[in-house]
Motif scaffolding. Structure first.
Motif, PDB file in Angstrom:
ATOM      1  N   ALA A  60       0.841  -1.193   0.000  1.00 37.13           N
ATOM      2  CA  ALA A  60       0.000   0.000   0.000  1.00 37.13           C
ATOM      3  C   ALA A  60       0.875   1.242   0.000  1.00 37.13           C
ATOM      4  N   LYS A  61       0.438   2.207  -0.773  1.00 40.97           N
ATOM      5  CA  LYS A  61       1.181   3.463  -0.824  1.00 40.97           C
ATOM      6  C   LYS A  61       1.091   4.114   0.547  1.00 40.97           C
ATOM      7  N   PRO A  62       2.226   4.527   1.068  1.00 43.08           N
ATOM      8  CA  PRO A  62       2.163   5.163   2.382  1.00 43.08           C
ATOM      9  C   PRO A  62       1.251   6.372   2.351  1.00 43.08           C
ATOM     10  N   ALA A  63       0.544   6.577   3.431  1.00 42.39           N
ATOM     11  CA  ALA A  63      -0.396   7.693   3.495  1.00 42.39           C
ATOM     12  C   ALA A  63       0.334   9.028   3.521  1.00 42.39           C
ATOM     13  N   ARG A  64       1.581   9.015   3.939  1.00 43.17           N
ATOM     14  CA  ARG A  64       2.338  10.261   4.051  1.00 43.17           C
ATOM     15  C   ARG A  64       3.532  10.216   3.118  1.00 43.17           C
ATOM     16  N   ASP A  65       3.727  11.278   2.377  1.00 46.89           N
ATOM     17  CA  ASP A  65       4.872  11.376   1.486  1.00 46.89           C
ATOM     18  C   ASP A  65       6.133  11.594   2.318  1.00 46.89           C
ATOM     19  N   SER A  66       7.224  11.018   1.867  1.00 47.77           N
ATOM     20  CA  SER A  66       8.473  11.143   2.620  1.00 47.77           C
ATOM     21  C   SER A  66       8.948  12.596   2.693  1.00 47.77           C
ATOM     22  N   ALA A  67       8.559  13.426   1.724  1.00 46.66           N
ATOM     23  CA  ALA A  67       8.950  14.840   1.770  1.00 46.66           C
ATOM     24  C   ALA A  67       8.302  15.527   2.970  1.00 46.66           C
ATOM     25  N   VAL A  68       7.051  15.194   3.264  1.00 41.14           N
ATOM     26  CA  VAL A  68       6.370  15.782   4.418  1.00 41.14           C
ATOM     27  C   VAL A  68       7.027  15.285   5.715  1.00 41.14           C
TER      28      VAL A  68
ATOM     29  N   ASN B 126      -0.551  15.188   5.943  1.00 39.17           N
ATOM     30  CA  ASN B 126       0.166  16.378   5.478  1.00 39.17           C
ATOM     31  C   ASN B 126       0.433  17.389   6.580  1.00 39.17           C
ATOM     32  N   VAL B 127       0.207  17.005   7.805  1.00 37.31           N
ATOM     33  CA  VAL B 127       0.503  17.909   8.917  1.00 37.31           C
ATOM     34  C   VAL B 127       2.012  17.903   9.150  1.00 37.31           C
ATOM     35  N   ILE B 128       2.614  19.081   9.056  1.00 33.60           N
ATOM     36  CA  ILE B 128       4.059  19.203   9.275  1.00 33.60           C
ATOM     37  C   ILE B 128       4.346  19.400  10.755  1.00 33.60           C
ATOM     38  N   ALA B 129       3.553  20.223  11.386  1.00 39.20           N
ATOM     39  CA  ALA B 129       3.703  20.471  12.824  1.00 39.20           C
ATOM     40  C   ALA B 129       2.317  20.735  13.390  1.00 39.20           C
ATOM     41  N   PRO B 130       2.029  20.184  14.543  1.00 40.87           N
ATOM     42  CA  PRO B 130       0.699  20.428  15.116  1.00 40.87           C
ATOM     43  C   PRO B 130       0.590  21.866  15.613  1.00 40.87           C
ATOM     44  N   ALA B 131      -0.622  22.366  15.607  1.00 37.06           N
ATOM     45  CA  ALA B 131      -0.872  23.670  16.225  1.00 37.06           C
ATOM     46  C   ALA B 131      -0.676  23.495  17.728  1.00 37.06           C
TER      47      ALA B 131
ATOM     48  N   LEU C 180      10.115  17.365   6.158  1.00 38.19           N
ATOM     49  CA  LEU C 180       9.779  18.713   6.639  1.00 38.19           C
ATOM     50  C   LEU C 180       9.363  18.682   8.111  1.00 38.19           C
ATOM     51  N   ALA C 181       8.568  17.709   8.481  1.00 40.71           N
ATOM     52  CA  ALA C 181       8.132  17.602   9.880  1.00 40.71           C
ATOM     53  C   ALA C 181       9.321  17.369  10.803  1.00 40.71           C
ATOM     54  N   THR C 182      10.277  16.574  10.359  1.00 44.33           N
ATOM     55  CA  THR C 182      11.472  16.318  11.173  1.00 44.33           C
ATOM     56  C   THR C 182      12.309  17.576  11.328  1.00 44.33           C
ATOM     57  N   LEU C 183      12.497  18.320  10.228  1.00 44.35           N
ATOM     58  CA  LEU C 183      13.285  19.554  10.300  1.00 44.35           C
ATOM     59  C   LEU C 183      12.575  20.615  11.145  1.00 44.35           C
ATOM     60  N   GLN C 184      11.266  20.639  11.105  1.00 42.93           N
ATOM     61  CA  GLN C 184      10.527  21.577  11.952  1.00 42.93           C
ATOM     62  C   GLN C 184      10.653  21.171  13.425  1.00 42.93           C
ATOM     63  N   ARG C 185      10.453  19.897  13.701  1.00 40.62           N
ATOM     64  CA  ARG C 185      10.492  19.427  15.086  1.00 40.62           C
ATOM     65  C   ARG C 185      11.878  19.613  15.710  1.00 40.62           C
ATOM     66  N   GLU C 186      12.925  19.347  14.935  1.00 42.20           N
ATOM     67  CA  GLU C 186      14.271  19.363  15.507  1.00 42.20           C
ATOM     68  C   GLU C 186      14.985  20.699  15.350  1.00 42.20           C
ATOM     69  N   ALA C 187      14.589  21.526  14.360  1.00 43.21           N
ATOM     70  CA  ALA C 187      15.320  22.768  14.131  1.00 43.21           C
ATOM     71  C   ALA C 187      14.409  23.975  13.918  1.00 43.21           C
ATOM     72  N   ARG C 188      13.121  23.765  13.905  1.00 41.42           N
ATOM     73  CA  ARG C 188      12.139  24.840  13.684  1.00 41.42           C
ATOM     74  C   ARG C 188      12.393  25.550  12.344  1.00 41.42           C
ATOM     75  N   LEU C 189      12.775  24.784  11.336  1.00 40.31           N
ATOM     76  CA  LEU C 189      13.105  25.349  10.029  1.00 40.31           C
ATOM     77  C   LEU C 189      11.900  26.021   9.387  1.00 40.31           C
TER      78      LEU C 189
ATOM     79  N   GLY D  99       0.803   7.837  11.766  1.00 46.51           N
ATOM     80  CA  GLY D  99      -0.419   8.570  12.085  1.00 46.51           C
ATOM     81  C   GLY D  99      -1.582   8.169  11.193  1.00 46.51           C
ATOM     82  N   GLN D 100      -2.669   8.910  11.314  1.00 47.67           N
ATOM     83  CA  GLN D 100      -3.865   8.657  10.522  1.00 47.67           C
ATOM     84  C   GLN D 100      -3.752   9.355   9.178  1.00 47.67           C
ATOM     85  N   ALA D 101      -4.441   8.800   8.177  1.00 43.97           N
ATOM     86  CA  ALA D 101      -4.379   9.347   6.818  1.00 43.97           C
ATOM     87  C   ALA D 101      -4.819  10.806   6.777  1.00 43.97           C
TER      88      ALA D 101
END
Length: 181
Positions: A55-63, A171-176, A66-75, A165-167
């Motif tokens: 099955a195609k992953p629900a989340r693209d690796s690019a997202v 596309n959530v990069i960082a939670p509010a 981005l989520a990792t760079l936001q979480r770890e560096a607030r890019l 996470g859920q489908a």
């Protein structure tokens, strides 16, 4: 021996109408058709199975990146900021830790290394038909060797975090962030 067969024929003729008819034909000298064995059912041809694709992953690796760079560096926070409101010194002061943390994250996830280990300015052999993904000619040239301008980069590994996470949140990069009142 004849008595046994006669008794079996008598019993068959008495209780089975079809065998009675056959016995009558034999006694009259008529040939009887050999009984046909029940047609064997041919095994059903199994339909060719379609390959089961993952099955195609629900989340693209690019997202995920981005989520990792936001979480770890607030890019994403830095990139989304209106930098025109700040002085160069303020932007530099804010960018330095962010870029250092991004670099550390990328090194950890991808183990980024130079594609060519030779020093810039040295002559490198690219072969007769080099991959355009590995070598980009700067200016005119199609020789089997050339002067190294930039060594390029490559990922020695790719270890993005696995998203579970859920489908609907793919596309959530960082939670509010919400603070309790």
């Amino acid at each position: 021996m004849g008595l046994g067969i006669a008794l079996k024929a008598f019993s068959a003729a008495l209780f089975d109408a079809q065998k009675s008819d056959q016995i009558a034909k034999l006694l009259a000298g008529e040939p009887i058709a050999a009984s046909k064995p029940a047609a064997l059912e041919s095994p059903k041809q199994a339909e060719p199975t379609k390959p089961i694709l993952p099955a195609k992953p629900a989340r693209d690796s690019a997202v995920t990146l981005l989520a990792t760079l936001q979480r770890e560096a607030r890019l994403i926070d830095l990139l989304q900021e209106d930098l025109g409101k700040y002085s160069d010194a303020q932007v530099g002061a804010a960018a330095r830790p962010c870029l250092q943390q991004c670099g550390g994250t990328l090194r950890r996830l991808f183990e980024i290394k130079p594609l060519v280990d030779d020093a810039e300015g040295s002559t490198v052999v690219v072969g007769d038909s080099p991959s355009p993904m590995r070598y980009q000619w700067v200016g005119e040239g199609t020789a089997a060797s050339g002067k190294l301008i930039h060594p390029g980069w490559q990922a020695a590994k790719v270890e993005l975090p696995e998203w579970s996470g859920q489908a609907a949140d793919a596309n959530v990069i960082a939670p509010a962030q919400v603070k309790a009142n």
